[in-house]
Design a protein around this motif. Structure first.
Motif, PDB file in Angstrom:
ATOM      1  N   PHE A  32      32.867   2.412  22.675  1.00 24.41           N
ATOM      2  CA  PHE A  32      34.202   1.899  23.003  1.00 24.41           C
ATOM      3  C   PHE A  32      34.110   0.423  23.369  1.00 24.41           C
ATOM      4  O   PHE A  32      33.205   0.014  24.107  1.00 24.41           O
ATOM      5  CB  PHE A  32      34.802   2.672  24.185  1.00 24.41           C
ATOM      6  CG  PHE A  32      34.983   4.137  23.916  1.00 24.41           C
ATOM      7  CD1 PHE A  32      36.178   4.636  23.447  1.00 24.41           C
ATOM      8  CD2 PHE A  32      33.919   5.027  24.125  1.00 24.41           C
ATOM      9  CE1 PHE A  32      36.325   5.989  23.193  1.00 24.41           C
ATOM     10  CE2 PHE A  32      34.072   6.373  23.883  1.00 24.41           C
ATOM     11  CZ  PHE A  32      35.281   6.862  23.406  1.00 24.41           C
ATOM     12  N   GLY A  33      35.076  -0.338  22.886  1.00 26.73           N
ATOM     13  CA  GLY A  33      35.156  -1.745  23.245  1.00 26.73           C
ATOM     14  C   GLY A  33      36.495  -2.051  23.905  1.00 26.73           C
ATOM     15  O   GLY A  33      37.555  -1.609  23.431  1.00 26.73           O
ATOM     16  N   GLU A  34      36.452  -2.779  25.037  1.00 22.70           N
ATOM     17  CA  GLU A  34      37.653  -3.231  25.748  1.00 22.70           C
ATOM     18  C   GLU A  34      38.456  -2.072  26.338  1.00 22.70           C
ATOM     19  O   GLU A  34      39.679  -2.090  26.335  1.00 22.70           O
ATOM     20  CB  GLU A  34      38.539  -4.067  24.811  1.00 22.70           C
ATOM     21  CG  GLU A  34      39.341  -5.129  25.529  1.00 22.70           C
ATOM     22  CD  GLU A  34      39.911  -6.184  24.601  1.00 22.70           C
ATOM     23  OE1 GLU A  34      40.932  -6.771  24.965  1.00 22.70           O
ATOM     24  OE2 GLU A  34      39.325  -6.410  23.531  1.00 22.70           O
ATOM     25  N   LEU A  35      37.782  -1.071  26.845  1.00 26.05           N
ATOM     26  CA  LEU A  35      38.459   0.028  27.518  1.00 26.05           C
ATOM     27  C   LEU A  35      38.891  -0.449  28.905  1.00 26.05           C
ATOM     28  O   LEU A  35      38.096  -0.992  29.661  1.00 26.05           O
ATOM     29  CB  LEU A  35      37.508   1.221  27.647  1.00 26.05           C
ATOM     30  CG  LEU A  35      38.116   2.556  28.063  1.00 26.05           C
ATOM     31  CD1 LEU A  35      39.047   3.094  26.989  1.00 26.05           C
ATOM     32  CD2 LEU A  35      37.002   3.569  28.346  1.00 26.05           C
ATOM     33  N   LYS A  36      40.151  -0.248  29.243  1.00 29.67           N
ATOM     34  CA  LYS A  36      40.678  -0.731  30.516  1.00 29.67           C
ATOM     35  C   LYS A  36      39.984  -0.032  31.682  1.00 29.67           C
ATOM     36  O   LYS A  36      39.614   1.148  31.601  1.00 29.67           O
ATOM     37  CB  LYS A  36      42.181  -0.496  30.585  1.00 29.67           C
ATOM     38  CG  LYS A  36      42.991  -1.381  29.638  1.00 29.67           C
ATOM     39  CD  LYS A  36      44.473  -1.085  29.783  1.00 29.67           C
ATOM     40  CE  LYS A  36      45.310  -2.123  29.044  1.00 29.67           C
ATOM     41  NZ  LYS A  36      45.044  -2.167  27.615  1.00 29.67           N
ATOM     42  N   ASP A  37      39.838  -0.772  32.791  1.00 28.81           N
ATOM     43  CA  ASP A  37      39.143  -0.232  33.960  1.00 28.81           C
ATOM     44  C   ASP A  37      39.758   1.059  34.485  1.00 28.81           C
ATOM     45  O   ASP A  37      39.012   2.007  34.807  1.00 28.81           O
ATOM     46  CB  ASP A  37      39.097  -1.279  35.070  1.00 28.81           C
ATOM     47  CG  ASP A  37      38.118  -2.407  34.744  1.00 28.81           C
ATOM     48  OD1 ASP A  37      37.261  -2.205  33.860  1.00 28.81           O
ATOM     49  OD2 ASP A  37      38.218  -3.475  35.373  1.00 28.81           O
ATOM     50  N   PRO A  38      41.117   1.161  34.625  1.00 25.22           N
ATOM     51  CA  PRO A  38      41.668   2.442  35.116  1.00 25.22           C
ATOM     52  C   PRO A  38      41.332   3.615  34.195  1.00 25.22           C
ATOM     53  O   PRO A  38      41.071   4.725  34.673  1.00 25.22           O
ATOM     54  CB  PRO A  38      43.186   2.179  35.147  1.00 25.22           C
ATOM     55  CG  PRO A  38      43.319   0.697  35.246  1.00 25.22           C
ATOM     56  CD  PRO A  38      42.179   0.147  34.458  1.00 25.22           C
ATOM     57  N   VAL A  39      41.311   3.373  32.886  1.00 27.49           N
ATOM     58  CA  VAL A  39      40.978   4.439  31.937  1.00 27.49           C
ATOM     59  C   VAL A  39      39.491   4.766  32.041  1.00 27.49           C
ATOM     60  O   VAL A  39      39.093   5.939  31.984  1.00 27.49           O
ATOM     61  CB  VAL A  39      41.360   4.028  30.500  1.00 27.49           C
ATOM     62  CG1 VAL A  39      41.077   5.163  29.518  1.00 27.49           C
ATOM     63  CG2 VAL A  39      42.821   3.624  30.429  1.00 27.49           C
TER      64      VAL A  39
END
Length: 561
Positions: free
Chosen positions: A511-518
């Motif tokens: 995964f690239g650029e997965l948001k921190d909350p996710v």
């Protein structure tokens, strides 16, 4: 209180003049929309007075005008008239409509206190256009018998069309009524187009009354409004049966939703033009207070009116004093001149309603949907048919349902694509838009434009596996995860299953650029252990470069059409 503290003396004359001009529209429209709701004309004036005064005290907008509305009239009639006895007891109809107003007031006040302004967004613009188009047709057809001087007791659009045609075939049309009604429609439309600053409805009313008196049209079969009851609106606690509450509640929910949507849209439009800030929750509380006040004085549900607000604005209105002046003038008329509109012909009121219904229809907006997005055009058509074929209240349910289903459809089957590198352009881009985009041998970069949840998780899995099948000797899949704003437990299980499937084929899933909350949510699910820390990269570029450094793959142009 803020208006009183900041009121300028220079505004007084403008507010007074605007109030006089506004009254010329409030009176005929109030009576016409009351009859549209199946109620005595006087209730439209009572409603206008109380909602104007209540909103002047509680409303946040300086110039927004409330009152009986053509879009609510059929909904009120559809709720109240089935509960009225077969003999058409007008007192019972008024009591039911007043309770309906109290219910709408309670719903909107509670929604405002709970800060539920977003509820007004449950109807999307395409479905609202379709709903309003269907409403316009329903109103138009329902007013045709009155315009032609007779009445029918049919129900539903098809039934009303059939009854109207049969009435014409049986010779029930009154020639004098047809002449008056048709002439009033033509006059209003010509004045609105050629002389927009002239109060077209007032001119029509004056001429219609004059023609009725001069040619004694009452003797030629033209029905008139008659003398209105004299005196102030009476404070009344409406008395209804307990078994009326359930159907009234269902109608109140639909009316409240349309009223809120109308109020928020009009408030936003006029606030933008006057430099004010929209306070949606305060607007809901104010519209609730206006409905509650109307319900305690033999009134019925109200909404904001774009046309009346525009008239007040053009006349120079600066504050809600304009509405107070309008309410005061209506009260003076009821006390001193109750017979002023005695000779107003009923076909003239039908003309007011019909011209208002034409303004509800948005044919240009419908055509624009056809040109821009066919799916939303068909949503519009479905909402139109819901109103036209099922009725006004089922129609609003259809409109809301279609809007929600459309949101669900977009989340269920979101756009997904494979990304590639375009020379000279930063980042990674859709290979459908850039057929010559470069890709690395053995690498697939996939973007799925939606949060992952139970309804679309398998669609996501299928899209990834389809992308893998199109690549010879795949070794790694990079998910461009920036659009993935959530992952629920069902989607987490699907991700774990997908990872095992790909790993069994010798393919890595990263995964690239997965948001921190996710990312934190995935950690709570335990997926970080299943994937390993090496599966998460801060950007898509870093994930791609890690694959290149590991495999030595070189960029090549894609053949994707």
């Amino acid at each position: 209180m803020t208006t009183l503290r900041t009121y300028r003396r220079s505004w007084l004359v403008k507010d007074l003049v605007a109030g006089v001009v506004l009254t010329t529209l409030l009176v005929p429209q109030g009576m016409a929309y009351a009859e549209l709701a199946g109620l005595p004309p006087i209730t439209g004036l009572y409603t206008s007075v109380l909602c104007l005064l209540a909103y002047a005290v509680t409303g946040p907008s300086r110039i927004l005008v409330l009152g009986p509305d053509s879009s609510l009239g059929p909904m009120i009639a559809a709720t109240v008239l089935p509960l009225v006895a077969a003999d058409g007891d007008s007192a019972r109809a008024v009591a039911l409509a007043s309770v309906l107003a109290l219910m709408v007031g309670a719903i909107t006040i509670l929604a405002g206190v709970a800060r539920l302004g977003f509820i007004a967004d449950l109807i999307s613009k395409p479905t609202m256009i379709g709903y309003m188009n269907g409403l316009a047709l329903t109103i138009l057809v329902g007013q045709l018998p009155k315009l032609f001087g007779f009445s029918t007791d049919a129900d539903g659009l098809i039934g009303e069309v059939d009854a109207f045609v049969r009435g014409l075939a049986d010779g029930q049309a009154v020639p004098a009524a047809v002449a008056v009604g048709g002439g009033c429609i033509v006059l209003i439309m010509l004045l609105q187009r050629l002389l927009p600053k002239v109060p077209a409805v007032l001119v029509m009313v004056v001429l219609a009354i004059g023609a009725t008196v001069a040619f004694d049209l009452g003797e030629h079969g033209v029905k008139r409004v008659g003398r209105l009851p004299e005196g102030l609106p009476p404070f009344t606690v409406p008395d209804i049966r307990w078994d009326d509450l359930a159907p009234l509640c269902a109608g109140a929910l639909g009316i409240a939703l349309v009223s809120l949507a109308d109020t928020i849209s009009n408030a936003s439009a006029f606030a933008h033009r006057t430099g004010q800030e929209v306070r949606g929750n305060d607007e809901m509380i104010a519209i609730g207070a206006a409905n509650a006040a109307a319900g305690l004085f033999q009134g019925f549900p109200v909404s904001t009116s774009g046309s009346r607000t525009a008239v007040a604005e053009r006349a120079g209105a600066r504050t809600q004093l304009t509405g107070v002046v309008g309410a005061a003038l209506i009260l003076l008329m009821l006390v001193l001149l109750p017979g002023l509109f005695r000779d107003l012909p009923q076909p003239a009121l039908a003309a007011v309603v019909i011209t208002a219904s034409l303004s509800l229809a948005d044919i240009a907006g419908t055509a624009r949907l056809w040109r821009r997005r066919k799916a939303e055009f068909w949503l519009c058509v479905a909402a139109f048919l819901g109103v036209a074929l099922l009725g006004v209240l089922p129609g609003i349910a259809v409109a809301v349902g279609l809007s929600i289903l459309n949101v669900f459809r977009r989340a269920w089957w979101p756009y997904s694509t494979v990304l590639g590198r375009v020379p000279g352009v930063a980042g990674y881009h859709d290979v459908r838009s850039h057929p010559g985009a470069q890709r690395l041998d053995g690498l697939v970069v996939v973007r799925f434009d939606a949060p992952l949840f139970f309804a679309n998780a398998k669609s996501f899995r299928d899209e990834v596996l389809r992308a893998v099948r199109d690549v010879p000797a795949p070794r790694c899949v990079v998910i461009a995860a920036e659009p993935v704003t959530d992952v629920d437990t069902t989607a987490a299980d699907v991700l774990e299953e997908l990872q095992r499937t790909l790993r069994g084929r010798g393919i890595d899933l990263v995964f690239g650029e997965l948001k921190d909350p996710v990312r934190r949510r995935i950690e709570r699910y335990g997926l970080d252990r299943a994937f390993g820390p090496e599966a998460f990269f801060p950007t898509v570029e870093s994930a791609v470069e890690a694959f290149r450094s590991r495999t030595g793959a070189e960029w090549a142009a894609t053949d994707t059409p």
